[in-house]
Design an enzyme around this catalytic site. Structure first.
Site, mmCIF file in Angstrom:
data_model
loop_
_atom_site.group_PDB
_atom_site.id
_atom_site.type_symbol
_atom_site.label_atom_id
_atom_site.label_comp_id
_atom_site.label_asym_id
_atom_site.label_seq_id
_atom_site.Cartn_x
_atom_site.Cartn_y
_atom_site.Cartn_z
ATOM 1 N N ASP A 105 35.294 106.316 31.285
ATOM 2 C CA ASP A 105 36.043 106.499 30.037
ATOM 3 C C ASP A 105 37.218 107.467 30.150
ATOM 4 O OD1 ASP A 105 33.089 108.314 28.943
ATOM 5 O OD2 ASP A 105 34.835 109.107 30.003
ATOM 6 N N HIS A 120 32.825 105.544 39.559
ATOM 7 C CA HIS A 120 32.682 104.126 39.200
ATOM 8 C C HIS A 120 33.966 103.557 38.610
ATOM 9 C CE1 HIS A 120 28.032 104.772 38.979
ATOM 10 N NE2 HIS A 120 28.509 104.777 40.209
HETATM 11 C C1 BV8 Z 1 26.524 100.844 46.116
HETATM 12 C C2 BV8 Z 1 30.624 100.888 36.144
HETATM 13 C C3 BV8 Z 1 26.476 100.057 48.374
HETATM 14 C C4 BV8 Z 1 30.685 99.539 35.472
HETATM 15 C C5 BV8 Z 1 28.308 101.210 36.906
HETATM 16 C C6 BV8 Z 1 19.424 102.610 46.552
HETATM 17 C C7 BV8 Z 1 18.223 102.314 45.936
HETATM 18 C C8 BV8 Z 1 18.146 101.301 44.981
HETATM 19 C C9 BV8 Z 1 19.288 100.567 44.620
HETATM 20 C C10 BV8 Z 1 20.463 100.867 45.234
HETATM 21 C C11 BV8 Z 1 20.552 101.872 46.192
HETATM 22 N N1 BV8 Z 1 21.839 101.939 46.603
HETATM 23 C C12 BV8 Z 1 22.570 101.004 45.944
HETATM 24 C C13 BV8 Z 1 21.752 100.322 45.110
HETATM 25 C C14 BV8 Z 1 22.137 99.232 44.234
HETATM 26 C C15 BV8 Z 1 22.750 99.745 42.931
HETATM 27 C C16 BV8 Z 1 21.761 100.537 42.103
HETATM 28 O O1 BV8 Z 1 21.738 101.762 42.146
HETATM 29 N N2 BV8 Z 1 20.981 99.830 41.332
HETATM 30 C C17 BV8 Z 1 20.041 100.473 40.413
HETATM 31 C C18 BV8 Z 1 19.962 99.641 39.135
HETATM 32 C C19 BV8 Z 1 18.696 100.620 41.082
HETATM 33 N N3 BV8 Z 1 23.926 100.561 43.197
HETATM 34 C C20 BV8 Z 1 25.102 99.970 43.445
HETATM 35 O O2 BV8 Z 1 25.241 98.768 43.494
HETATM 36 C C21 BV8 Z 1 26.302 100.883 43.698
HETATM 37 N N4 BV8 Z 1 26.951 100.450 44.912
HETATM 38 O O3 BV8 Z 1 25.682 101.669 46.300
HETATM 39 O O4 BV8 Z 1 27.148 100.137 47.146
HETATM 40 C C22 BV8 Z 1 25.228 99.192 48.211
HETATM 41 C C23 BV8 Z 1 25.270 98.011 47.450
HETATM 42 C C24 BV8 Z 1 24.101 97.227 47.320
HETATM 43 C C25 BV8 Z 1 22.910 97.624 47.910
HETATM 44 C C26 BV8 Z 1 22.862 98.824 48.640
HETATM 45 C C27 BV8 Z 1 24.027 99.610 48.788
HETATM 46 C C28 BV8 Z 1 27.310 100.769 42.566
HETATM 47 C C29 BV8 Z 1 26.716 101.245 41.285
HETATM 48 C C30 BV8 Z 1 27.812 101.344 40.211
HETATM 49 C C31 BV8 Z 1 27.553 100.338 39.100
HETATM 50 N N5 BV8 Z 1 28.542 100.540 38.022
HETATM 51 N N6 BV8 Z 1 29.274 101.445 35.997
HETATM 52 C C32 BV8 Z 1 30.444 99.617 33.985
HETATM 53 O O5 BV8 Z 1 30.271 100.719 33.440
HETATM 54 O O6 BV8 Z 1 30.458 98.542 33.369
HETATM 55 S S1 BV8 Z 1 26.755 101.793 36.631
HETATM 56 C C33 BV8 Z 1 26.647 102.426 35.051
HETATM 57 O O7 BV8 Z 1 25.264 102.513 34.767
HETATM 58 C C34 BV8 Z 1 27.138 103.842 34.872
HETATM 59 O O8 BV8 Z 1 28.311 104.081 35.567
HETATM 60 C C35 BV8 Z 1 25.982 104.679 35.342
HETATM 61 O O9 BV8 Z 1 26.019 104.840 36.732
HETATM 62 C C36 BV8 Z 1 24.803 103.808 34.981
HETATM 63 C C37 BV8 Z 1 24.170 104.243 33.669
HETATM 64 O O10 BV8 Z 1 23.500 105.409 33.924
HETATM 65 P P1 BV8 Z 1 23.777 106.734 33.062
HETATM 66 O O11 BV8 Z 1 25.201 107.089 33.117
HETATM 67 O O12 BV8 Z 1 22.796 107.718 33.517
HETATM 68 O O13 BV8 Z 1 23.479 106.284 31.556
HETATM 69 P P2 BV8 Z 1 22.054 105.976 30.891
HETATM 70 O O14 BV8 Z 1 22.333 105.306 29.599
HETATM 71 O O15 BV8 Z 1 21.159 105.320 31.896
HETATM 72 O O16 BV8 Z 1 21.415 107.426 30.613
HETATM 73 C C38 BV8 Z 1 22.019 108.292 29.681
HETATM 74 C C39 BV8 Z 1 21.339 109.631 29.825
HETATM 75 O O17 BV8 Z 1 21.958 110.553 28.936
HETATM 76 C C40 BV8 Z 1 19.852 109.599 29.474
HETATM 77 O O18 BV8 Z 1 19.113 110.323 30.437
HETATM 78 C C41 BV8 Z 1 19.802 110.331 28.106
HETATM 79 O O19 BV8 Z 1 18.580 111.049 27.946
HETATM 80 C C42 BV8 Z 1 20.957 111.285 28.262
HETATM 81 N N7 BV8 Z 1 21.564 111.734 27.004
HETATM 82 C C43 BV8 Z 1 21.539 111.117 25.788
HETATM 83 N N8 BV8 Z 1 22.240 111.871 24.914
HETATM 84 C C44 BV8 Z 1 22.711 112.966 25.583
HETATM 85 C C45 BV8 Z 1 22.283 112.881 26.919
HETATM 86 N N9 BV8 Z 1 22.587 113.814 27.842
HETATM 87 C C46 BV8 Z 1 23.330 114.865 27.445
HETATM 88 N N10 BV8 Z 1 23.786 115.023 26.174
HETATM 89 C C47 BV8 Z 1 23.485 114.099 25.224
HETATM 90 N N11 BV8 Z 1 23.926 114.275 23.956
#
Ligand code: BV8
Length: 249
Positions: A105, A120
């Site tokens: 953002d 990202h």
């Molecule tokens: C990669 C952009 C090489 C697009 C996004 C190792 C193990 C397992 C899987 C993998 C691994 N390595 C790679 C993977 C695959 C994958 C992955 O991680 N999958 C997950 C689902 C298991 N990763 C990838 O593909 C990455 N690439 O590593 O390349 C590779 C490739 C394949 C295989 C191996 C290696 C690329 C990942 C990037 C994806 N793009 N965004 C778009 O936005 O449309 S991801 C997107 O989702 C975000 O960017 C962010 O990363 C994620 C969401 O997570 P959060 O930001 O944490 O948000 P969430 O809603 O989950 O949580 C919010 C938190 O805030 C909560 O905890 C809540 O309690 C808290 N909160 C609430 N209110 C507040 C607060 N905190 C503070 N104040 C508040 N008021």
């Protein structure tokens, strides 16, 4: 929570090199829904694997284009909150202060932070789907999605699941994590890699870890301090209580 804030302040006062990693929770109080927090979570109606992937875009480019256009319109109206501004103010009070954000953002840069790695990508930037050609902002109404000069589709310049992060960004991130005294983790559920691995990397490099989140996450198990709270209220308190470490206590 007061105890944990004081513990965090003690750690920050003794630190000179800080890394902050942020997720969608950092922007929630700017009005941008997170990915998992119901009821208006971004993924409530969509499966990310269907949209935030190359295969998802190929399958239905117009749907993915519209999903990002809706998010971009919502984000365009968002402003950095007091937590973003506190991080920007804090920056010059340390020898090093790097923000590694998963958010697309642009709010950290808008708040004035200088050393920001947009892991990202950024929803306001575009590129060519097939060849990564840089693409200027497409004209409104230029079809969904518009076409690059080479004939390929235009897509948002964000990192999708299954795509590697920019090598320079990864290098900058791991260099900062290797050298920092403290890692501050703000507003991330710690599910998506490689960002989800930053806490373990920092710990392995001898840094202390402070987490700010209303709820516990996998990182909470290895954090030295967990502050149960929101970014907008907690970060300004930490910034105010942390005297200038350069000038000493
Ligand atoms: C990669 C952009 C090489 C697009 C996004 C190792 C193990 C397992 C899987 C993998 C691994 N390595 C790679 C993977 C695959 C994958 C992955 O991680 N999958 C997950 C689902 C298991 N990763 C990838 O593909 C990455 N690439 O590593 O390349 C590779 C490739 C394949 C295989 C191996 C290696 C690329 C990942 C990037 C994806 N793009 N965004 C778009 O936005 O449309 S991801 C997107 O989702 C975000 O960017 C962010 O990363 C994620 C969401 O997570 P959060 O930001 O944490 O948000 P969430 O809603 O989950 O949580 C919010 C938190 O805030 C909560 O905890 C809540 O309690 C808290 N909160 C609430 N209110 C507040 C607060 N905190 C503070 N104040 C508040 N008021």
């Amino acid at each position: 929570m007061t105890r944990s804030i004081d513990d965090a302040v003690d750690i920050l006062r003794a630190s000179r090199r800080v890394v902050v990693t942020t997720g969608a929770g950092m922007s929630k109080e700017s009005g941008i829904p997170t990915f998992r927090d119901a009821p208006n979570a971004l993924w409530a109606n969509y499966n990310p694997e269907d949209l935030a992937t190359r295969a998802g875009f190929r399958r239905d480019p117009a749907l993915v284009w519209r999903w990002y256009a809706e998010r971009r319109a919502m984000i365009a109206g968002a402003k950095p909150h007091e937590g973003h501004l506190a991080l920007a103010r804090w920056e010059q009070r340390f020898d090093a202060f790097t923000i590694l954000t998963q958010n697309i953002d642009g709010l950290h840069v808008a708040a004035g932070s200088k050393d920001v790695v947009e892991l990202h990508g950024n929803i306001f930037r575009y590129k060519c789907f097939d060849h990564d050609h840089p693409v200027a902002e497409p004209l409104a109404g230029a079809g969904e999605p518009p076409r690059c000069a080479c004939g390929s589709w235009v897509r948002p310049a964000v990192v999708w699941f299954g795509e590697s992060l920019d090598a320079d960004h990864l290098c900058a991130a791991y260099d900062a994590l290797e050298r920092c005294n403290v890692l501050l983790i703000v507003g991330t559920s710690g599910v998506v890699y490689p960002a989800a691995g930053f806490a373990a990397t920092a710990k392995a490099n001898g840094a202390l870890v402070i987490e700010i989140n209303p709820e516990a996450t996998p990182a909470s198990e290895i954090a030295d301090v967990f502050i149960a709270g929101g970014a907008k209220s907690i970060l300004p308190v930490l910034a105010t209580k942390t005297v200038d470490p350069i000038a000493g206590p």
